[in-house]
Design an enzyme around this catalytic site. Structure first.
Site, PDB file in Angstrom:
ATOM      1  N   TRP A 182       0.844  -1.188   0.000  1.00 39.74           N
ATOM      2  CA  TRP A 182       0.000   0.000   0.000  1.00 39.74           C
ATOM      3  C   TRP A 182       0.881   1.239   0.000  1.00 39.74           C
ATOM      4  O   TRP A 182       1.944   1.244   0.613  1.00 39.74           O
ATOM      5  CB  TRP A 182      -0.889   0.042   1.250  1.00 39.74           C
ATOM      6  CG  TRP A 182      -2.084  -0.846   1.137  1.00 39.74           C
ATOM      7  CD1 TRP A 182      -2.215  -2.087   1.663  1.00 39.74           C
ATOM      8  CD2 TRP A 182      -3.314  -0.557   0.465  1.00 39.74           C
ATOM      9  NE1 TRP A 182      -3.444  -2.603   1.344  1.00 39.74           N
ATOM     10  CE2 TRP A 182      -4.152  -1.690   0.605  1.00 39.74           C
ATOM     11  CE3 TRP A 182      -3.784   0.538  -0.267  1.00 39.74           C
ATOM     12  CZ2 TRP A 182      -5.426  -1.761   0.060  1.00 39.74           C
ATOM     13  CZ3 TRP A 182      -5.059   0.476  -0.814  1.00 39.74           C
ATOM     14  CH2 TRP A 182      -5.865  -0.664  -0.650  1.00 39.74           C
ATOM     15  N   ARG A 218       8.748  12.811   4.488  1.00 41.52           N
ATOM     16  CA  ARG A 218       9.514  11.886   5.335  1.00 41.52           C
ATOM     17  C   ARG A 218      10.112  10.724   4.532  1.00 41.52           C
ATOM     18  O   ARG A 218      10.869   9.923   5.062  1.00 41.52           O
ATOM     19  CB  ARG A 218       8.619  11.389   6.470  1.00 41.52           C
ATOM     20  CG  ARG A 218       8.453  12.462   7.545  1.00 41.52           C
ATOM     21  CD  ARG A 218       7.186  12.355   8.341  1.00 41.52           C
ATOM     22  NE  ARG A 218       7.052  13.493   9.256  1.00 41.52           N
ATOM     23  CZ  ARG A 218       6.608  14.703   8.874  1.00 41.52           C
ATOM     24  NH1 ARG A 218       6.262  14.929   7.633  1.00 41.52           N
ATOM     25  NH2 ARG A 218       6.529  15.684   9.766  1.00 41.52           N
ATOM     26  N   PHE A 223      10.933   0.140  13.943  1.00 44.21           N
ATOM     27  CA  PHE A 223       9.606   0.637  13.594  1.00 44.21           C
ATOM     28  C   PHE A 223       9.702   1.621  12.436  1.00 44.21           C
ATOM     29  O   PHE A 223       9.974   2.804  12.637  1.00 44.21           O
ATOM     30  CB  PHE A 223       8.983   1.314  14.823  1.00 44.21           C
ATOM     31  CG  PHE A 223       7.572   1.800  14.611  1.00 44.21           C
ATOM     32  CD1 PHE A 223       6.525   0.908  14.476  1.00 44.21           C
ATOM     33  CD2 PHE A 223       7.284   3.156  14.572  1.00 44.21           C
ATOM     34  CE1 PHE A 223       5.213   1.348  14.303  1.00 44.21           C
ATOM     35  CE2 PHE A 223       5.977   3.615  14.399  1.00 44.21           C
ATOM     36  CZ  PHE A 223       4.948   2.696  14.267  1.00 44.21           C
ATOM     37  N   THR A 245     -12.365   7.129   7.746  1.00 50.73           N
ATOM     38  CA  THR A 245     -12.862   6.254   8.812  1.00 50.73           C
ATOM     39  C   THR A 245     -11.822   6.218   9.942  1.00 50.73           C
ATOM     40  O   THR A 245     -10.851   6.964   9.916  1.00 50.73           O
ATOM     41  CB  THR A 245     -13.085   4.821   8.291  1.00 50.73           C
ATOM     42  OG1 THR A 245     -11.809   4.197   8.096  1.00 50.73           O
ATOM     43  CG2 THR A 245     -13.856   4.822   6.981  1.00 50.73           C
ATOM     44  N   VAL A 255       3.424   2.779   5.375  1.00 53.10           N
ATOM     45  CA  VAL A 255       2.952   4.169   5.405  1.00 53.10           C
ATOM     46  C   VAL A 255       1.448   4.154   5.654  1.00 53.10           C
ATOM     47  O   VAL A 255       0.688   3.597   4.863  1.00 53.10           O
ATOM     48  CB  VAL A 255       3.246   4.892   4.075  1.00 53.10           C
ATOM     49  CG1 VAL A 255       2.577   6.265   4.048  1.00 53.10           C
ATOM     50  CG2 VAL A 255       4.748   5.024   3.864  1.00 53.10           C
ATOM     51  N   LEU A 256       1.045   4.729   6.762  1.00 51.43           N
ATOM     52  CA  LEU A 256      -0.380   4.868   7.063  1.00 51.43           C
ATOM     53  C   LEU A 256      -0.745   6.336   6.949  1.00 51.43           C
ATOM     54  O   LEU A 256      -0.059   7.204   7.495  1.00 51.43           O
ATOM     55  CB  LEU A 256      -0.680   4.361   8.477  1.00 51.43           C
ATOM     56  CG  LEU A 256      -0.567   2.840   8.666  1.00 51.43           C
ATOM     57  CD1 LEU A 256      -0.589   2.484  10.146  1.00 51.43           C
ATOM     58  CD2 LEU A 256      -1.708   2.127   7.945  1.00 51.43           C
ATOM     59  N   ILE A 257      -1.830   6.596   6.210  1.00 53.85           N
ATOM     60  CA  ILE A 257      -2.286   7.979   6.040  1.00 53.85           C
ATOM     61  C   ILE A 257      -3.736   8.072   6.512  1.00 53.85           C
ATOM     62  O   ILE A 257      -4.572   7.251   6.125  1.00 53.85           O
ATOM     63  CB  ILE A 257      -2.156   8.421   4.566  1.00 53.85           C
ATOM     64  CG1 ILE A 257      -0.666   8.394   4.166  1.00 53.85           C
ATOM     65  CG2 ILE A 257      -2.733   9.826   4.365  1.00 53.85           C
ATOM     66  CD1 ILE A 257      -0.405   8.644   2.698  1.00 53.85           C
ATOM     67  N   HIS A 263     -10.000   3.585  10.538  1.00 54.01           N
ATOM     68  CA  HIS A 263      -9.083   2.506  10.185  1.00 54.01           C
ATOM     69  C   HIS A 263      -7.638   2.841  10.561  1.00 54.01           C
ATOM     70  O   HIS A 263      -6.918   2.012  11.133  1.00 54.01           O
ATOM     71  CB  HIS A 263      -9.198   2.263   8.677  1.00 54.01           C
ATOM     72  CG  HIS A 263      -8.459   1.074   8.187  1.00 54.01           C
ATOM     73  ND1 HIS A 263      -8.893  -0.211   8.390  1.00 54.01           N
ATOM     74  CD2 HIS A 263      -7.295   0.962   7.502  1.00 54.01           C
ATOM     75  CE1 HIS A 263      -8.040  -1.057   7.840  1.00 54.01           C
ATOM     76  NE2 HIS A 263      -7.065  -0.376   7.298  1.00 54.01           N
ATOM     77  N   GLU A 270      -0.230  -6.551   8.557  1.00 49.83           N
ATOM     78  CA  GLU A 270       0.501  -7.790   8.285  1.00 49.83           C
ATOM     79  C   GLU A 270       1.967  -7.717   8.737  1.00 49.83           C
ATOM     80  O   GLU A 270       2.646  -8.746   8.790  1.00 49.83           O
ATOM     81  CB  GLU A 270       0.460  -8.104   6.788  1.00 49.83           C
ATOM     82  CG  GLU A 270      -0.833  -8.713   6.300  1.00 49.83           C
ATOM     83  CD  GLU A 270      -1.981  -7.731   6.245  1.00 49.83           C
ATOM     84  OE1 GLU A 270      -2.943  -7.886   7.032  1.00 49.83           O
ATOM     85  OE2 GLU A 270      -1.937  -6.800   5.434  1.00 49.83           O
TER      86      GLU A 270
END
Lengths: 167, 167, 167, 167, 167
Positions: C29, C139, C125, C98, C92-94, C100, C65
């Site tokens: 992702w 980043r 991490f 929601t 990478v979480l954006i 999530h 995962e």
């Protein structure tokens, strides 16, 4: 434990504690408040029949130390002739200008839960997590700070006795 | 640990640390602040009777590394002739524009709690979780940043000694 | 790891990685950002003396995962002739519309911490938790998105080498 | 997993699942949405070569039951001739007027992570945590609710197959 | 478990509980609400075929005590001729003026999840986490507080029976 008008709770008779040995671990930070809570807990234990010699007080600096100290002292007593039947872990956290309050409160509440479940000995959560000092003094029974003042140490002592004799 | 006016805490006499071996693990991020905290802790350990040879400093990059490094170094010393009696894990987290601060602070505070409870060796939480730099400098004793400056490293050193000799 | 002006961190010399075997697990992702981070980490490992044959890349779909895959691949290598000395888990979480983001970020950061502490192998991490894409690209070293662009993969590689040789 | 325009992810070829046995545990709350997700996952497993006889569906009332049921069914199958290679745990949580959503979502996401790490069998997080129903329907592929509708069950099935064959 | 209009859930036939032994642990705080929930759960168990002698009620002071008491009573029964097949842990938390609600709710929901996963016995989360009393009364089936009143104790009982016979 809530501010709700539907709360209210009854505890068992006074002699329930006569054979029990109870550990009180408390912080030294915010001692004017903590001392009230500890005194309320101790007096209630005595009134419930716990012998003075079976109430052991131990203090630590701050709330983050509570889970470790509670675990260590409970484990150390496990092999003795008179092991602890329950622990009451008492502290007062008051929201400050950093995020220290949130992370300490979270780690402490989860840590104390872990210690109780790991050891199979009840650990009573006696940590006030307040947004200001007045809230904490009121929950330590200081009626000069609020008309609904009630010393939560009293409840924690009753809870310790009840949980120690569970099942 | 709080900004409250009722806080305040006393620690034991200076010779309490004479037989102890203390690990200080600290981050290198935000080093101008961290170094103040480490120095405050180290000086206090020395003043409390800990021998210079028994104060071991180790640094890691960031706060997320603190639980792992603390666990590994404590475990490695467990079989030695002079194992560590306590660890002080020092770091400074300052809120940035992403959510990095929150997830690192949460995992680190829970991780350090786990390490202490798993190993039965006290791990002192020396991580500042501040919303800006000034807050951190004040808590590292920089009086040019605030009149109430106090170096929390001093308290962590006292706490380490006290928790190392618990029970 | 922060936006603070007092941050800044130095790492060890380039040859430190010559005997190490490093696992990089990364998500697919947000691959334009993730690929930059992975490339930054890989290049830095090579420049630090890690042999190309000792850098193993594995990809998974999303951040949830990462803990499972990191654990499984580290465990599988434990009995081999050349086990991994560290893992870098990159994602990478954006923030979306929601919740999530919050639950994945929380479970992932706690899960990766658990894996490292359980196995005694450092797990770095490498998950960005950003509120928008621009923050993530900056980043990941994309200077077209911000003047202070810096590829955090570089830091994670240095951290992996340092933590692998800890103690 | 994000709303970002840089997301997008490719999965492996269709025959990858032919030897696998996959457990789908799903909730019955919010069934119009959940059923879409389950159907999407099941169809994708079939298209990926998983035999119909090797796709086992089990339903539970709500999301809090998912970690327990997933753990129990995975453990029960461990000693069988054809144990499960992965589980997909599917549910839909929608923010209501109390704090129920937050505590269930947190315990469920941490619980499913624990089950996967404890058992060494991949547990795919198929829980939508949405602020309203439309968000959930869109993520269950209902294009009448939004032009960017996509059934996340499809991705979870691909992820299960990929993670089952990891390493 | 949600306020959504798409929710709704069906449970199995009434005789499913005839061979089961179910533990209900409930708090005494907020007893007017808790008693409704307990009564709803108990009646539903009876209607589902659970024998009166196989429904064991135990009360504790507050929600933080639920995980410990549930664990202890489940463990104690494990060696008996008729061990518990499931537990329902019931409490009502209502947001007050301090942060007590948040830390108790978090530790309790995570603690009950741990107990179920540790023991392999289903623990049903019967804790309402409400922002005011009306919300709690409505979820305890008091139709004088809201037209959509529904006693969640009924659902918890059905869930306990279903989870006890899982797999």
């Amino acid at each position: 434990m809530h501010d709700s008008t539907v709360k209210g709770i009854e505890f068992a008779t006074k002699s329930a504690g006569k054979d029990l040995r109870i550990l009180i671990v408390h912080t030294r930070w915010n001692s004017p408040i903590v001392n009230r809570l500890v005194e309320g807990a101790k007096q209630t234990l005595l009134e419930s029949g716990v012998l003075a010699e079976n109430i052991v007080l131990h203090n630590v600096p701050g709330a983050y130390e509570l889970p470790f100290a509670t675990q260590k002292l409970l484990k150390a007593s496990a092999g003795s002739t008179k092991p602890f039947d329950a622990a009451i872990s008492i502290g007062v956290l008051i929201k400050g200008s950093t995020m220290h309050f949130e992370y300490i409160a979270d780690a402490t509440s989860q840590g104390l839960m872990r210690v109780g479940l790991d050891l199979g000995i009840p650990v009573i959560f006696g940590v006030l997590t307040c947004l200001n000092e007045d809230q904490a003094f009121v929950r330590a029974g200081d009626s000069s700070r609020g008309s609904n003042a009630h010393n939560h140490g009293i409840d924690w002592a009753h809870t310790a006795i009840e949980m120690a004799t569970l099942g």
